[in-house]
Scaffold this motif. Structure first.
Motif, mmCIF file in Angstrom:
data_model
loop_
_atom_site.group_PDB
_atom_site.id
_atom_site.type_symbol
_atom_site.label_atom_id
_atom_site.label_comp_id
_atom_site.label_asym_id
_atom_site.label_seq_id
_atom_site.Cartn_x
_atom_site.Cartn_y
_atom_site.Cartn_z
ATOM 1 N N ALA A 20 0.779 -1.364 0.565
ATOM 2 C CA ALA A 20 0.114 -0.478 0.097
ATOM 3 C C ALA A 20 0.715 1.220 0.066
ATOM 4 C CB ALA A 20 -0.782 0.031 1.279
ATOM 5 N N TYR A 21 1.841 1.308 0.759
ATOM 6 C CA TYR A 21 3.111 2.462 1.124
ATOM 7 C C TYR A 21 3.714 3.038 -0.367
ATOM 8 C CZ TYR A 21 2.963 1.503 6.504
ATOM 9 O OH TYR A 21 2.622 1.546 7.151
ATOM 10 N N ALA A 22 4.126 1.381 -1.205
ATOM 11 C CA ALA A 22 5.090 1.433 -2.100
ATOM 12 C C ALA A 22 3.846 1.959 -3.385
ATOM 13 C CB ALA A 22 5.143 0.811 -2.798
ATOM 14 N N ALA A 23 2.467 1.743 -3.818
ATOM 15 C CA ALA A 23 1.902 1.699 -4.655
ATOM 16 C C ALA A 23 1.558 3.025 -4.795
ATOM 17 C CB ALA A 23 0.676 0.868 -4.710
ATOM 18 N N ALA A 24 0.577 3.448 -3.252
ATOM 19 C CA ALA A 24 0.697 5.066 -3.088
ATOM 20 C C ALA A 24 2.321 6.161 -3.234
ATOM 21 C CB ALA A 24 0.217 5.581 -1.633
ATOM 22 N N LEU A 25 2.967 5.916 -2.711
ATOM 23 C CA LEU A 25 4.233 6.909 -3.593
ATOM 24 C C LEU A 25 4.459 7.022 -5.412
ATOM 25 C CD1 LEU A 25 6.943 4.876 -1.149
ATOM 26 C CD2 LEU A 25 6.117 7.605 -1.053
ATOM 27 N N VAL A 46 5.695 -5.173 -8.870
ATOM 28 C CA VAL A 46 5.803 -4.300 -9.546
ATOM 29 C C VAL A 46 5.216 -3.843 -10.904
ATOM 30 C CG1 VAL A 46 7.857 -3.822 -10.910
ATOM 31 C CG2 VAL A 46 8.591 -4.679 -8.518
ATOM 32 N N LYS A 47 4.199 -5.111 -11.013
ATOM 33 C CA LYS A 47 3.250 -5.814 -12.125
ATOM 34 C C LYS A 47 2.348 -4.726 -11.900
ATOM 35 C CE LYS A 47 0.775 -8.973 -15.124
ATOM 36 N NZ LYS A 47 0.561 -10.231 -15.155
ATOM 37 N N GLU A 48 1.931 -4.849 -11.208
ATOM 38 C CA GLU A 48 0.481 -4.162 -10.546
ATOM 39 C C GLU A 48 0.831 -2.696 -10.718
ATOM 40 O OE1 GLU A 48 -1.489 -4.994 -7.098
ATOM 41 O OE2 GLU A 48 -0.823 -7.518 -7.670
ATOM 42 N N ILE A 49 2.146 -2.134 -9.845
ATOM 43 C CA ILE A 49 2.271 -0.589 -10.059
ATOM 44 C C ILE A 49 2.790 -0.412 -11.320
ATOM 45 C CG2 ILE A 49 4.196 1.011 -9.492
ATOM 46 C CD1 ILE A 49 4.394 -0.779 -6.248
ATOM 47 N N THR A 50 3.329 -0.937 -12.083
ATOM 48 C CA THR A 50 3.672 -0.556 -13.529
ATOM 49 C C THR A 50 1.868 -0.391 -14.402
ATOM 50 O OG1 THR A 50 4.996 -2.772 -14.294
ATOM 51 C CG2 THR A 50 6.115 -0.655 -13.526
ATOM 52 N N ALA A 51 1.617 -1.478 -14.454
ATOM 53 C CA ALA A 51 -0.039 -1.702 -15.171
ATOM 54 C C ALA A 51 -0.522 -0.214 -14.488
ATOM 55 C CB ALA A 51 -0.254 -2.714 -14.944
ATOM 56 N N ALA A 52 -0.268 0.565 -13.747
ATOM 57 C CA ALA A 52 -1.369 1.573 -13.248
ATOM 58 C C ALA A 52 -0.370 2.852 -13.821
ATOM 59 C CB ALA A 52 -1.398 1.251 -11.314
ATOM 60 N N GLY A 53 0.427 2.797 -14.118
ATOM 61 C CA GLY A 53 1.745 3.856 -14.585
ATOM 62 C C GLY A 53 2.843 4.132 -14.127
ATOM 63 N N GLY A 54 2.783 3.426 -12.704
ATOM 64 C CA GLY A 54 3.882 3.843 -11.745
ATOM 65 C C GLY A 54 5.657 3.261 -12.335
ATOM 66 N N ARG A 55 6.617 3.230 -12.025
ATOM 67 C CA ARG A 55 7.625 2.848 -12.485
ATOM 68 C C ARG A 55 8.480 2.086 -10.375
ATOM 69 N NH1 ARG A 55 12.073 7.793 -13.213
ATOM 70 N NH2 ARG A 55 13.424 5.239 -14.379
ATOM 71 N N ALA A 56 8.329 0.545 -11.440
ATOM 72 C CA ALA A 56 8.752 0.220 -9.522
ATOM 73 C C ALA A 56 9.799 -1.718 -10.050
ATOM 74 C CB ALA A 56 7.525 -0.386 -9.340
ATOM 75 N N VAL A 57 11.122 -1.396 -9.068
ATOM 76 C CA VAL A 57 11.672 -2.573 -9.713
ATOM 77 C C VAL A 57 11.416 -3.315 -8.746
ATOM 78 C CG1 VAL A 57 13.019 -1.814 -11.615
ATOM 79 C CG2 VAL A 57 13.607 -1.485 -8.785
ATOM 80 N N ALA A 58 12.087 -4.088 -8.452
ATOM 81 C CA ALA A 58 12.281 -5.458 -7.435
ATOM 82 C C ALA A 58 13.438 -5.884 -7.141
ATOM 83 C CB ALA A 58 11.097 -6.526 -7.443
ATOM 84 N N GLU A 59 14.142 -5.536 -5.923
ATOM 85 C CA GLU A 59 15.129 -5.996 -5.116
ATOM 86 C C GLU A 59 14.672 -7.643 -4.174
ATOM 87 O OE1 GLU A 59 19.114 -7.128 -4.316
ATOM 88 O OE2 GLU A 59 18.062 -6.070 -5.655
ATOM 89 N N VAL A 60 14.860 -8.902 -4.104
ATOM 90 C CA VAL A 60 14.763 -10.045 -3.782
ATOM 91 C C VAL A 60 15.910 -9.703 -2.509
ATOM 92 C CG1 VAL A 60 13.663 -12.417 -3.183
ATOM 93 C CG2 VAL A 60 13.549 -11.000 -5.658
ATOM 94 N N VAL A 61 15.413 -9.292 -1.317
ATOM 95 C CA VAL A 61 16.815 -10.562 -0.416
ATOM 96 C C VAL A 61 16.064 -10.278 1.353
ATOM 97 C CG1 VAL A 61 17.265 -7.400 0.060
ATOM 98 C CG2 VAL A 61 18.581 -9.423 0.656
ATOM 99 N N PRO A 62 16.042 -10.887 2.153
ATOM 100 C CA PRO A 62 15.289 -10.730 3.368
ATOM 101 C C PRO A 62 16.685 -9.822 3.782
ATOM 102 C CG PRO A 62 17.573 -12.490 3.351
ATOM 103 C CD PRO A 62 17.262 -11.732 1.525
ATOM 104 N N VAL A 63 15.716 -8.579 4.367
ATOM 105 C CA VAL A 63 16.076 -7.128 5.685
ATOM 106 C C VAL A 63 17.071 -7.722 6.355
ATOM 107 C CG1 VAL A 63 15.241 -5.729 6.639
ATOM 108 C CG2 VAL A 63 14.586 -5.510 4.748
ATOM 109 N N GLY A 64 17.543 -7.486 7.451
ATOM 110 C CA GLY A 64 18.513 -7.313 8.153
ATOM 111 C C GLY A 64 19.968 -7.010 8.261
ATOM 112 N N SER A 65 20.667 -7.676 7.010
ATOM 113 C CA SER A 65 21.569 -7.408 7.307
ATOM 114 C C SER A 65 22.349 -5.956 6.604
ATOM 115 C CB SER A 65 22.373 -8.941 5.894
ATOM 116 O OG SER A 65 22.051 -8.685 5.341
ATOM 117 N N ALA A 66 23.917 -5.604 6.836
ATOM 118 C CA ALA A 66 24.040 -4.616 5.940
ATOM 119 C C ALA A 66 24.378 -5.171 4.973
ATOM 120 C CB ALA A 66 25.688 -4.838 6.221
ATOM 121 N N GLU A 67 24.489 -6.426 3.842
ATOM 122 C CA GLU A 67 24.536 -6.398 2.566
ATOM 123 C C GLU A 67 23.474 -6.057 2.340
ATOM 124 O OE1 GLU A 67 27.931 -8.113 4.637
ATOM 125 O OE2 GLU A 67 25.481 -8.598 5.293
#
Length: 303
Positions: A20-25, A46-67
């Motif tokens: 919801a945050y990403a789509a609103a942004l 990403v597909k839903e946001i771009t289909a609605a005219g937005g710009r989005a890409v994905a980064e698949v990673v578990p949050v937590g590490s510095a990397e």
């Protein structure tokens, strides 16, 4: 709100509040990095946001590490040339009462919520300071972090820590024009569906389209993820340039400002306090009106 030419990272944004945050942004014009641990879910977002005219890409990673944090910032810079907004939404639950909570239960939640918020905010701050144009850090807190909640030692500790870090960052990053604020959202999500008082209303909403009752939206400030998203857009915007170091609650029809911890009662004794003196003074001075704790159970009018 016009967020054109701004780039944002939203952690944990494959579904629920994060999406919801990403789509609103994106609707406001920002370019967005979607983050999830499931490539299929991230790709669908990403597909839903771009289909609605937005710009989005994905980064698949578990949050937590510095990397992981560095990878998220790098993805924004690679795809959009910059980073202006970091929203640290990713989180998990491992609810257990204290005597049944394992080290793994505690560590997993703290790693994702507290450490993940720290590493992502740090990586974002480095990039934003290099750009020299300010920025926005939006963290995710919870009523549990403000008041405590049964069975949530790990989660409440992490959320309380996030509030404290956010206030600290507001001080440290002010000179660079970077604001830091914490959301305290209450919304129908997979997490809140585990709460018995909310569960039937969330089920009716998601499965049958039945709107949440007015008492829940107003008295409890409980709504949909979309009800919360406007606050994220506002905090990401130029209109919120003067708002920093705040814990802001939102949900349903309710917008609220949470107080920062402060002394509410004091007493003094010349030469200091002995245990006996405290025992005598407590019920008639500082302890006369003790503070409440825990989150009150939602209750419908007349129940």
């Amino acid at each position: 709100m016009d967020l054109s030419n701004k780039a944002a990272v939203v952690t944990g944004s494959g579904r629920g509040l994060g999406f919801a945050y990403a789509a609103a942004l994106a609707r406001a014009g920002a370019s967005v990095v979607i983050n999830d641990i499931d490539a299929r879910i991230a790709g669908q977002a990403v597909k839903e946001i771009t289909a609605a005219g937005g710009r989005a890409v994905a980064e698949v990673v578990p949050v937590g590490s510095a990397e992981a944090a560095d990878a998220l910032v790098a993805r924004a810079v690679e795809a959009f040339g910059r980073l202006d907004v970091m929203v640290t939404n990713a989180g998990i639950l491992r609810d257990r009462v204290l005597w049944k909570m394992s080290d793994e239960d505690f560590d997993d939640v703290v790693r994702t919520h507290l450490r993940g918020t720290f590493t992502c905010a740090r990586a974002a701050a480095v990039r934003m300071r290099e750009q020299g144009e300010g920025g926005r850090i939006v963290t995710a807190c919870s009523p549990a972090g403000q008041r405590g909640n049964f069975g949530q030692t790990n989660y409440a500790a992490a959320k309380a820590g996030i509030a404290a870090m956010t206030r600290t960052w507001a001080l440290e990053l002010a000179k660079a024009g970077i604001t830091a604020n914490a959301l305290v959202p209450i919304a129908a999500t997979g997490m809140t569906r585990t709460i018995p008082a909310f569960a039937p209303h969330i089920e009716a909403l998601e499965e049958n389209g039945v709107p949440l009752p007015e008492w829940l939206r107003k008295a409890e400030g409980f709504g949909t993820p979309e009800d919360v998203a406007g606050l994220v857009v506002y905090l990401a915007s130029d209109a919120a340039a003067g708002v920093t170091g705040q814990c802001i609650g939102i949900g349903g029809d309710k917008l609220a400002l949470w107080s920062h911890p402060q002394e509410v009662a004091t007493a003094y004794a010349g030469g200091g306090w002995s245990a006996d003196a405290i025992a005598d003074a407590w019920p008639v001075s500082v302890g006369r009106e003790p503070q409440t704790y825990g989150i009150p159970a939602p209750q419908a009018p007349g129940a």
